[in-house]
Design a protein around this motif. Structure first.
Motif, PDB file in Angstrom:
ATOM      1  N   ASP A   1       0.822  -1.206   0.000  1.00  0.00           N
ATOM      2  CA  ASP A   1       0.000   0.000   0.000  1.00  0.00           C
ATOM      3  C   ASP A   1       0.859   1.260   0.000  1.00  0.00           C
ATOM      4  N   LEU A   2       0.773   2.042  -1.076  1.00  0.00           N
ATOM      5  CA  LEU A   2       1.428   3.345  -1.137  1.00  0.00           C
ATOM      6  C   LEU A   2       0.588   4.404  -0.441  1.00  0.00           C
ATOM      7  N   ALA A   3      -0.708   4.181  -0.396  1.00  0.00           N
ATOM      8  CA  ALA A   3      -1.638   5.143   0.194  1.00  0.00           C
ATOM      9  C   ALA A   3      -2.943   4.419   0.482  1.00  0.00           C
ATOM     10  N   LYS A   4      -3.825   5.091   1.181  1.00  0.00           N
ATOM     11  CA  LYS A   4      -5.178   4.587   1.410  1.00  0.00           C
ATOM     12  C   LYS A   4      -6.158   5.729   1.215  1.00  0.00           C
ATOM     13  N   GLY A   5      -7.174   5.471   0.411  1.00  0.00           N
ATOM     14  CA  GLY A   5      -8.147   6.499   0.084  1.00  0.00           C
ATOM     15  C   GLY A   5      -7.970   6.970  -1.338  1.00  0.00           C
ATOM     16  N   CYS A   6      -9.043   7.505  -1.913  1.00  0.00           N
ATOM     17  CA  CYS A   6      -9.030   7.869  -3.334  1.00  0.00           C
ATOM     18  C   CYS A   6      -9.836   9.146  -3.544  1.00  0.00           C
ATOM     19  N   PRO A   7      -9.362  10.047  -4.403  1.00  0.00           N
ATOM     20  CA  PRO A   7     -10.073  11.303  -4.630  1.00  0.00           C
ATOM     21  C   PRO A   7     -11.250  11.200  -5.588  1.00  0.00           C
ATOM     22  N   ALA A   8     -11.419  10.062  -6.264  1.00  0.00           N
ATOM     23  CA  ALA A   8     -12.512   9.917  -7.227  1.00  0.00           C
ATOM     24  C   ALA A   8     -13.854   9.774  -6.507  1.00  0.00           C
ATOM     25  N   HIS A   9     -14.926   9.806  -7.288  1.00  0.00           N
ATOM     26  CA  HIS A   9     -16.280   9.730  -6.732  1.00  0.00           C
ATOM     27  C   HIS A   9     -17.072   8.624  -7.439  1.00  0.00           C
ATOM     28  N   CYS A  10     -16.560   7.420  -7.384  1.00  0.00           N
ATOM     29  CA  CYS A  10     -17.239   6.288  -8.011  1.00  0.00           C
ATOM     30  C   CYS A  10     -18.359   5.812  -7.092  1.00  0.00           C
ATOM     31  N   GLN A  11     -19.578   5.779  -7.613  1.00  0.00           N
ATOM     32  CA  GLN A  11     -20.732   5.474  -6.782  1.00  0.00           C
ATOM     33  C   GLN A  11     -20.803   4.007  -6.362  1.00  0.00           C
ATOM     34  N   TYR A  12     -19.980   3.155  -6.943  1.00  0.00           N
ATOM     35  CA  TYR A  12     -19.897   1.754  -6.518  1.00  0.00           C
ATOM     36  C   TYR A  12     -18.614   1.506  -5.729  1.00  0.00           C
ATOM     37  N   CYS A  13     -17.949   2.546  -5.263  1.00  0.00           N
ATOM     38  CA  CYS A  13     -16.607   2.487  -4.678  1.00  0.00           C
ATOM     39  C   CYS A  13     -16.355   1.218  -3.856  1.00  0.00           C
ATOM     40  N   TYR A  14     -15.320   0.474  -4.243  1.00  0.00           N
ATOM     41  CA  TYR A  14     -15.018  -0.769  -3.537  1.00  0.00           C
ATOM     42  C   TYR A  14     -14.341  -0.521  -2.194  1.00  0.00           C
ATOM     43  N   LEU A  15     -13.951   0.722  -1.927  1.00  0.00           N
ATOM     44  CA  LEU A  15     -13.359   1.032  -0.626  1.00  0.00           C
ATOM     45  C   LEU A  15     -14.428   1.274   0.439  1.00  0.00           C
ATOM     46  N   ALA A  16     -15.657   1.521   0.011  1.00  0.00           N
ATOM     47  CA  ALA A  16     -16.721   1.810   0.967  1.00  0.00           C
ATOM     48  C   ALA A  16     -16.899   0.637   1.925  1.00  0.00           C
ATOM     49  N   GLY A  17     -16.881   0.923   3.183  1.00  0.00           N
ATOM     50  CA  GLY A  17     -17.049  -0.112   4.188  1.00  0.00           C
ATOM     51  C   GLY A  17     -15.759  -0.765   4.629  1.00  0.00           C
ATOM     52  N   SER A  18     -14.658  -0.488   3.907  1.00  0.00           N
ATOM     53  CA  SER A  18     -13.384  -1.128   4.264  1.00  0.00           C
ATOM     54  C   SER A  18     -12.402  -0.153   4.899  1.00  0.00           C
ATOM     55  N   LEU A  19     -12.674   1.147   4.823  1.00  0.00           N
ATOM     56  CA  LEU A  19     -11.815   2.145   5.433  1.00  0.00           C
ATOM     57  C   LEU A  19     -12.533   2.782   6.614  1.00  0.00           C
ATOM     58  N   GLN A  20     -11.801   3.076   7.646  1.00  0.00           N
ATOM     59  CA  GLN A  20     -12.382   3.651   8.842  1.00  0.00           C
ATOM     60  C   GLN A  20     -12.413   5.175   8.762  1.00  0.00           C
ATOM     61  N   GLY A  21     -13.504   5.770   9.237  1.00  0.00           N
ATOM     62  CA  GLY A  21     -13.580   7.216   9.337  1.00  0.00           C
ATOM     63  C   GLY A  21     -13.880   7.901   8.014  1.00  0.00           C
ATOM     64  N   PRO A  22     -13.805   9.233   7.986  1.00  0.00           N
ATOM     65  CA  PRO A  22     -14.050   9.993   6.759  1.00  0.00           C
ATOM     66  C   PRO A  22     -13.091   9.559   5.653  1.00  0.00           C
ATOM     67  N   PRO A  23     -13.527   9.602   4.381  1.00  0.00           N
ATOM     68  CA  PRO A  23     -12.716   9.079   3.272  1.00  0.00           C
ATOM     69  C   PRO A  23     -11.598  10.015   2.818  1.00  0.00           C
ATOM     70  N   VAL A  24     -10.760  10.439   3.760  1.00  0.00           N
ATOM     71  CA  VAL A  24      -9.604  11.254   3.428  1.00  0.00           C
ATOM     72  C   VAL A  24      -8.557  10.363   2.751  1.00  0.00           C
ATOM     73  N   THR A  25      -7.771  10.933   1.845  1.00  0.00           N
ATOM     74  CA  THR A  25      -6.699  10.181   1.198  1.00  0.00           C
ATOM     75  C   THR A  25      -5.431  10.307   2.030  1.00  0.00           C
ATOM     76  N   ARG A  26      -4.918   9.178   2.476  1.00  0.00           N
ATOM     77  CA  ARG A  26      -3.704   9.137   3.297  1.00  0.00           C
ATOM     78  C   ARG A  26      -2.549   8.583   2.468  1.00  0.00           C
ATOM     79  N   VAL A  27      -1.500   9.357   2.309  1.00  0.00           N
ATOM     80  CA  VAL A  27      -0.320   8.887   1.586  1.00  0.00           C
ATOM     81  C   VAL A  27       0.772   8.601   2.610  1.00  0.00           C
ATOM     82  N   TYR A  28       1.501   7.512   2.399  1.00  0.00           N
ATOM     83  CA  TYR A  28       2.518   7.104   3.358  1.00  0.00           C
ATOM     84  C   TYR A  28       3.848   7.774   3.040  1.00  0.00           C
TER      85      TYR A  28
END
Length: 369
Positions: free
Chosen positions: A101-128
Motif C-alpha cells: 500500500d502506497l496510500a489509502k483512500g481515493c479522490p474519485a467519486h465512483c458510486q460503486y466504490c469498492y473502498l466503501a465499508g473497508s476504510l475507517q472514518g471519513p474518506p480522506v486520502t492518506r499517503v505514506y
C-alpha cells in the motif's frame, strides 16, 4: 517499441488532475525525505493550505452532516506514516502475489466504490511518507507467493506486487510522487530482476511515467467500463477516451499494460456497449510493438456494509443494489456479498470470454470473478 525519448510528451497532458484543497502532515511524517517531495509537488500544484499537525491524529475532518464530512475528506490529503500493520505484505489473489500500500483512500467519486465499508472514518486520502519502509516489503517477499510466482500460467510475471488495492495511485501521483519512486526503484532492479509491480487506475496523468526507466517491471492497468456505466457512476475520473489514450502512451513507452474491466453490469444493451468498449481498446493498442496486454474482469457486487456507506455518500444514486435481485456469496469467514444470479453470471462470462478473444485477441484473460 517507442522509447520515452521518442514520445511526443506535449501530447500527453491529463484531462483530470486532482489537487487537494487541504494538506495535513502528521508529526511523525514531518521530517521524512518523501514528505519534502510531497510538499514540493503540492506547492507546485497551487495548494495554499498545508498544515503541520502537533500530533499524529487527523482531526477536524467531520462536518455538520455526512455529506459535508464526505466533501471535506475528499478534498484532503493527509501525509502520514504507515503503521507496522500496514508494512507487512498481504496475499491478494487472484490479482497478484502480494499487496503493497502506497496510500489509502481515493479522490474519485465512483458510486460503486469498492473502498466503501473497508476504510475507517471519513474518506480522506492518506499517503505514506515512510516510502522506504513500505517498499521494503518487496525486498522481503520477492521470490515468495503462489498466485504468479512459479505458476505455469503467469510464471513469467515473477513475484507480483499490487499497489492499488486501497487507492488509485495515479490519481494522486501529481501531488505525491510515490508511484514514480516505486516504478523507478523496481525498474532499476533494486529488489531483483524477477519482480513485477502492478497498479490499476481510472486517471490519465502518464506524462511523467513515460519518461521513467521502468525496466518493463511495471504493469499499468486501466480500469475501463461501458460508456453508460463510466459516465453515470465514475465521477471525478478521466473519461474513457482519455484513459485509452493513456493506455496507448504507456504501452508505446514499453510498459506492460492491462485492462481491469470492472465492475461489469448487465445494463440494457450491455453486449453492444461492452462490445464497443473492446473495439475501442483494440484501436487504442493497434500497431504497438511488443505489446503485453492482460485483462481482468470483475462483476459488480456489494456487501451490506458497503451499501450503507455508499447510500450515505450518494443518496440519489441510480446504482442497482437490490438484494432481492442478487445471489448471496459467503466468504470462508461468514461474510456476505451480493452478486448477480448464476444465469446472469454465466451469460456474461461466456460472452466476455468469446468476444475478448474475437475482438481483442492480443489480450490474455487472467481471471473472471
Amino acid at each position: 517499441m517507442t522509447t520515452p525519448q521518442e514520445l511526443d510528451l506535449t501530447t500527453i497532458s491529463p484531462t483530470r488532475l486532482w489537487v487537494p484543497q487541504h494538506v495535513m502532515i502528521t508529526r511523525a511524517a514531518a521530517d521524512l525525505p518523501h514528505t519534502a517531495e510531497i510538499i514540493r509537488r503540492c506547492e507546485r500544484a497551487g495548494v495554499d493550505d498545508i498544515r503541520f499537525l502537533p500530533g499524529n491524529a487527523l482531526t477536524g475532518l467531520r462536518g455538520a452532516s455526512e455529506r459535508e464530512t464526505y466533501a471535506s475528506a475528499k478534498n484532503t490529503l493527509a501525509v502520514v506514516v504507515a503503521p507496522p500493520s500496514a508494512l507487512k505484505p498481504q496475499p491478494i489473489p487472484p490479482s497478484a502475489d502480494w499487496r503493497i500500500d502506497l496510500a489509502k483512500g481515493c479522490p474519485a467519486h465512483c458510486q460503486y466504490c469498492y473502498l466503501a465499508g473497508s476504510l475507517q472514518g471519513p474518506p480522506v486520502t492518506r499517503v505514506y511518507a515512510n516510502i522506504d519502509d513500505v517498499l521494503d516489503g518487496i525486498r522481503t517477499h520477492a521470490g515468495r507467493g503462489s498466485v504468479t510466482r512459479g505458476t505455469l500460467e503467469r510464471g513469467n510475471e515473477g513475484t507480483t506486487f499490487e499497489m492499488s488495492c486501497y487507492t488509485d495511485p495515479l490519481g494522486i501521483e501529481s501531488v505525491t510522487g510515490s508511484l514514480a519512486a516505486a516504478i523507478s526503484r523496481v525498474g532499476a532492479g533494486e529488489f531483483g530482476s524477477d519482480v513485477q509491480m502492478r497498479f490499476t487506475t481510472k486517471f490519465d496523468d502518464v506524462g511523467e511515467l513515460v519518461t521513467l526507466d521502468h525496466g518493463r517491471r511495471t504493469r499499468v492497468r486501466f480500469s475501463v467500463n461501458a460508456a453508460e456505466v463510466a459516465n453515470r457512476f465514475e465521477g471525478g475520473t478521466a473519461r474513457m477516451p482519455a484513459r485509452l489514450a493513456a493506455l496507448r502512451a504507456v504501452a508505446a513507452a514499453g510498459y506492460r499494460v492491462g485492462l481491469t474491466i470492472a465492475p461489469i453490469m448487465p445494463i440494457p444493451g450491455w453486449r453492444e456497449q461492452y462490445g464497443a468498449l473492446l473495439d475501442d481498446v483494440s484501436g487504442a493498442v493497434a500497431g504497438i510493438g511488443d505489446l503485453d496486454l492482460t485483462a481482468e474482469i470483475i462483476t459488480h457486487r456489494f456487501t451490506p456494509a458497503s451499501k450503507e456507506v455508499l447510500l450515505g455518500w450518494y443518496p440519489k444514486t441510480k446504482l442497482e443494489m437490490d438484494e432481492d435481485l442478487r445471489s448471496q456469496k459467503r466468504s470462508k469467514f461468514g461474510g456476505v456479498k451480493y452478486v448477480y444470479p448464476k444465469q446472469t453470471m454465466t451469460e456474461m462470462r461466456e460472452w466476455f470470454t468469446e468476444e475478448l478473444e474475437r475482438r481483442l485477441p492480443a489480450a490474455r484473460l487472467l481471471y473472471w470473478t
